[in-house]
Write a protein that holds these residues in place. Structure first.
Motif, PDB file in Angstrom:
ATOM      1  N   THR A   8       0.842  -1.200   0.000  1.00 38.62           N
ATOM      2  CA  THR A   8       0.000   0.000   0.000  1.00 38.62           C
ATOM      3  C   THR A   8       0.872   1.243   0.000  1.00 38.62           C
ATOM      4  N   LEU A   9       1.919   1.225   0.792  1.00 38.07           N
ATOM      5  CA  LEU A   9       2.838   2.358   0.835  1.00 38.07           C
ATOM      6  C   LEU A   9       3.563   2.513  -0.497  1.00 38.07           C
ATOM      7  N   ARG A  10       4.029   1.395  -1.047  1.00 39.21           N
ATOM      8  CA  ARG A  10       4.734   1.420  -2.329  1.00 39.21           C
ATOM      9  C   ARG A  10       3.833   1.950  -3.445  1.00 39.21           C
ATOM     10  N   ALA A  11       2.586   1.526  -3.450  1.00 40.66           N
ATOM     11  CA  ALA A  11       1.645   1.991  -4.477  1.00 40.66           C
ATOM     12  C   ALA A  11       1.478   3.503  -4.412  1.00 40.66           C
ATOM     13  N   PHE A  12       1.555   4.066  -3.222  1.00 41.61           N
ATOM     14  CA  PHE A  12       1.415   5.509  -3.082  1.00 41.61           C
ATOM     15  C   PHE A  12       2.579   6.252  -3.724  1.00 41.61           C
ATOM     16  N   LYS A  16       0.770   7.158 -10.097  1.00 39.97           N
ATOM     17  CA  LYS A  16       0.764   8.240 -11.076  1.00 39.97           C
ATOM     18  C   LYS A  16       0.712   9.623 -10.436  1.00 39.97           C
ATOM     19  N   SER A  17       0.441   9.681  -9.159  1.00 43.80           N
ATOM     20  CA  SER A  17       0.191  10.946  -8.492  1.00 43.80           C
ATOM     21  C   SER A  17       1.440  11.797  -8.237  1.00 43.80           C
ATOM     22  N   ALA A  22       7.924  10.751  -1.254  1.00 43.24           N
ATOM     23  CA  ALA A  22       7.447  10.090  -0.036  1.00 43.24           C
ATOM     24  C   ALA A  22       8.168   8.765   0.204  1.00 43.24           C
ATOM     25  N   ARG A  23       8.890   8.269  -0.781  1.00 41.09           N
ATOM     26  CA  ARG A  23       9.500   6.939  -0.683  1.00 41.09           C
ATOM     27  C   ARG A  23      10.431   6.810   0.519  1.00 41.09           C
ATOM     28  N   ALA A  90      -4.145  17.510   2.381  1.00 37.73           N
ATOM     29  CA  ALA A  90      -5.439  17.806   1.738  1.00 37.73           C
ATOM     30  C   ALA A  90      -6.266  16.538   1.573  1.00 37.73           C
ATOM     31  N   GLN A  91      -5.630  15.452   1.166  1.00 32.19           N
ATOM     32  CA  GLN A  91      -6.342  14.178   1.034  1.00 32.19           C
ATOM     33  C   GLN A  91      -6.788  13.673   2.404  1.00 32.19           C
ATOM     34  N   TYR A  92      -5.953  13.839   3.406  1.00 35.43           N
ATOM     35  CA  TYR A  92      -6.284  13.416   4.766  1.00 35.43           C
ATOM     36  C   TYR A  92      -7.499  14.188   5.290  1.00 35.43           C
ATOM     37  N   ASP A  93      -7.573  15.458   4.964  1.00 34.95           N
ATOM     38  CA  ASP A  93      -8.696  16.282   5.431  1.00 34.95           C
ATOM     39  C   ASP A  93     -10.037  15.808   4.875  1.00 34.95           C
ATOM     40  N   ARG A  94     -10.019  15.049   3.793  1.00 28.51           N
ATOM     41  CA  ARG A  94     -11.268  14.574   3.174  1.00 28.51           C
ATOM     42  C   ARG A  94     -11.709  13.210   3.674  1.00 28.51           C
ATOM     43  N   ILE A  95     -10.950  12.623   4.594  1.00 33.21           N
ATOM     44  CA  ILE A  95     -11.317  11.293   5.115  1.00 33.21           C
ATOM     45  C   ILE A  95     -11.675  11.389   6.590  1.00 33.21           C
TER      46      ILE A  95
END
Length: 100
Positions: A8-12, A16-17, A22-23, A90-95
């Protein structure tokens, strides 16, 4: 501790984003978590002072100089960490970190 799932971390960071930066900080957190033996939220807080302890085993970590957020659920008796979310602020704020 066992961490589920590195994929899951690797996919992030490989996605494509464009979060390749972050690696290294994510892998640094991963290596520390693998070596840890957290028996309680207090143990997590001792190792990661900026971690936010939520209800029911949820913990939010700041990754990469507070650029990213990592939400995990920790099963303390079994020493297992389940990655629930990684993303920008920003993504965290939406969850809802408590239910994701």
């Amino acid at each position: 501790m066992r961490v589920i799932a590195l994929s899951t971390l690797r996919a992030f960071w490989e996605g494509k984003s464009g979060y390749a930066d972050a690696r290294e900080p994510t892998l640094a957190w991963y290596r520390e978590a693998l070596a840890a033996d957290w028996r309680s939220p207090a143990d997590v807080k001792r190792q990661f002072g900026t971690a936010s302890i939520l209800r029911d085993g949820r913990v939010v970590f700041n990754i990469g100089g507070n650029k990213y957020r990592l939400v995990v659920w920790i099963n303390y008796p079994y020493r297992v960490i389940y990655v629930r979310f990684i993303g920008t602020h920003a993504q965290y704020d939406r969850i809802d970190a408590q239910t994701i």
